[in-house]
Design an enzyme around this catalytic site. Structure first.
Site, short mmCIF file in Angstrom:
data_model
loop_
_atom_site.label_atom_id
_atom_site.label_comp_id
_atom_site.label_asym_id
_atom_site.label_seq_id
_atom_site.Cartn_x
_atom_site.Cartn_y
_atom_site.Cartn_z
CG HIS A 1 19.02 -1.74 59.31
ND1 HIS A 1 18.72 -0.52 58.75
CD2 HIS A 1 20.36 -1.71 59.56
CE1 HIS A 1 19.83 0.21 58.65
NE2 HIS A 1 20.84 -0.49 59.15
CD GLU B 1 22.58 3.06 59.35
OE1 GLU B 1 22.03 2.29 58.53
OE2 GLU B 1 23.46 2.69 60.13
CG HIS C 1 23.31 -1.08 63.26
ND1 HIS C 1 23.55 0.27 63.31
CD2 HIS C 1 23.14 -1.37 61.95
CE1 HIS C 1 23.53 0.77 62.09
NE2 HIS C 1 23.27 -0.21 61.23
CD GLU C 2 23.11 -4.78 60.39
OE1 GLU C 2 22.13 -4.54 59.64
OE2 GLU C 2 24.20 -4.17 60.26
#
Ligand code: ZN
Length: 502
Positions: free
Chosen positions: A269, A295, A265-266
């Protein structure tokens, strides 16, 4: 005119530098700083915030932007130069609304509150956090008063994270989503024992988790020259420039999902920030266009890539090799079903793809009520627990697993939560376009190849940074406005397959 534009660029670069120093100090506070540094760090952050907004709201910056209007109008709308002047003008107008002292107070209070939140969460004691939250919300009300009346008080907060979007629009999108999501979750609940996820719980030594996570994100584009991965309490991504990307994760010794999917997830980003055109470096255009779009990238790498079968056809043997006693006897299909299990749970960041959005809707509603003055902060845990019961059917055992679980309200980030679900929705709109452009994408994943996707995203989305509004940016990538249909189709098809609903 070129001289004036050069002056603008210099001034904006200085403002951007201050902003990025703020980011690095914030990263440091959340990963490295000993607790003893907290009080002074709050002052340091407040000083930077005040300085940045003094510079951004300065009268002569306004005059410079006025002088540059004819130049801007002579340029193509898509050009970096026109984009820079346009966005700087918007930022300047917004900066002038808010006294730099208020900005400083907000930064100082948020920094102190974040430290208090860590302690309150550790002790699961909301009363330790309440006075800090009260200060944050008080300052938010003062902040809102700096702006003209909006349709809804929440619009002004939302605009900081999803520029241009209105509360009423988000409500309409979420209502749309709920229409299909609630029956899907209910249908799955009837078959809740169809998926066994016990293989995800056990003993996972942290060093091996870290090693595996790194192996995954290296395939996505992480490299030691421009990236870092560090442990933290509440994972986040940060950066000082496009070639210094800091991502964080957290490891649970007994449950592998937190680090595994949190890291992907990160990394999503990080890839967005890493992919912004180098020409936009040290300008206010050098970041993602909105939190919703951001997101969409993190959720895409976490879910559309990381929770897909083709991804695990490549990585599952490697996971088995890393954790032989845990996964040696587990089939890939069992694992795939386990990581996609839908089950109402207490913690948002560990929620499955379907129920995740109910966590967001809950927070979105509570935030509106707080800002409308309908919900007193001392009653927040009770309101939280009641909604958890009604939306997810769960009893909240303690505040650490309830109202204290997220960092956002301690950091003064009210208005942020809806962007998570907007991101889920947008991720599937973008995904449809990516699949149309690269029909063999899943074959590539099976071979452990993810660069084509990354490069496509860079070209379609990342490189623009903040040059266009979020609406314009989304339209460039998907050809239209936000729509829940692709997301609902994706969930219905994937989860319907797993739970035998189709
Ligand atoms: Zn995120």
């Amino acid at each position: 005119m070129n001289e004036k534009f050069a002056e603008l660029k210099t001034r904006l670069a200085e403002i951007h530098d201050i902003d990025k120093i703020h980011w690095v100090l914030n990263w440091d506070q959340r990963t490295m700083m000993p607790h003893g540094g907290a009080a002074v760090r709050a002052e340091q952050l407040a000083t930077l915030e005040k300085l940045r907004y003094e510079k951004f709201g300065a009268d002569d910056l306004g005059r410079l932007l006025d002088d540059l209007r004819p130049y801007e109008e002579s340029l193509p709308y898509d050009s970096d130069e026109a984009g820079l002047i346009r966005v700087a003008r918007r930022d300047h107008a917004k900066a002038r609304r808010v006294p730099p002292e208020l900005r400083a107070a907000m930064a100082r209070t948020a920094s102190v509150a974040s430290e208090a939140w860590i302690e309150a969460r550790k002790q699961s004691d909301y009363s330790l956090f309440l006075p800090h939250l009260q200060k944050n919300v008080e300052l938010k009300h003062k902040y809102v008063e700096c702006f003209d009346d909006a349709d809804h008080v929440y619009d002004i907060l939302l605009d900081d994270f999803e520029p241009g979007m209105k509360t009423a629009e988000v409500r309409a999108v979420f209502d749309d989503l709920k229409k299909d999501l609630v029956p899907l979750i209910a249908a799955i609940a009837q078959k809740s024992d169809a998926v066994d996820d016990s293989c995800l719980h056990g003993q996972f030594p942290v060093d091996r988790q870290r090693e595996f996570c790194l192996a995954v994100i290296k395939r996505f584009g992480f490299n030691a020259n421009s990236w870092r991965l560090d442990p933290t309490v509440h994972p986040f991504a940060s950066n000082s420039c496009t070639t210094d990307i800091r991502i964080t994760t957290r490891y649970h010794q007994d449950f592998i999902n937190a680090a595994l999917f949190g890291t992907m997830h990160e990394c999503g980003h990080g890839l967005y920030e890493n992919g912004v055109s180098p020409a936009l470096e040290r300008t206010p255009l050098c970041r993602g266009a909105s939190l919703g779009l951001h997101e969409s990238q993190s959720r895409m790498w976490e879910n559309l890539v990381g929770r897909s079968r083709p991804f695990w056809r490549y990585f599952f043997p490697k996971l088995q090799a890393a954790f032989p006693s845990q996964f040696g006897g587990v089939s890939m299909e069992t694992f795939y079903r386990a990581i996609n299990k839908v089950q109402p749970s207490l913690i948002r960041v560990e929620a499955d793809e379907a129920t995740y959005n109910l966590h967001i809707i809950l927070r979105f509603e509570l935030e509106q009520e707080i800002m409308e003055g309908k919900l007193a902060l001392r009653d927040l845990p009770e309101a939280w627990n009641a909604r958890m019961k009604s939306y997810l059917g769960l009893d909240v055992p303690d505040d650490a697993q309830g109202v204290l679980q997220d960092i956002h309200w301690s950091s003064g980030m009210l208005g942020y939560f809806p962007t998570y679900s907007l991101g889920n929705i947008i991720s599937c709109q973008i995904w449809e376009k990516a699949l149309a452009a690269m029909p063999d994408l899943y074959d590539q994943f099976e071979r452990g190849e993810f660069m084509a996707l990354r490069e496509w995203l860079r070209e379609a989305l990342h490189k623009h940074g903040r040059k266009f509004t979020p609406t314009e940016t989304l339209a460039k990538v998907v050809g239209g406005p936000i729509s829940v249909k692709p997301y609902v189709n994706y969930l219905q098809s994937k989860l319907g397959d797993i739970y035998g609903l189709n």
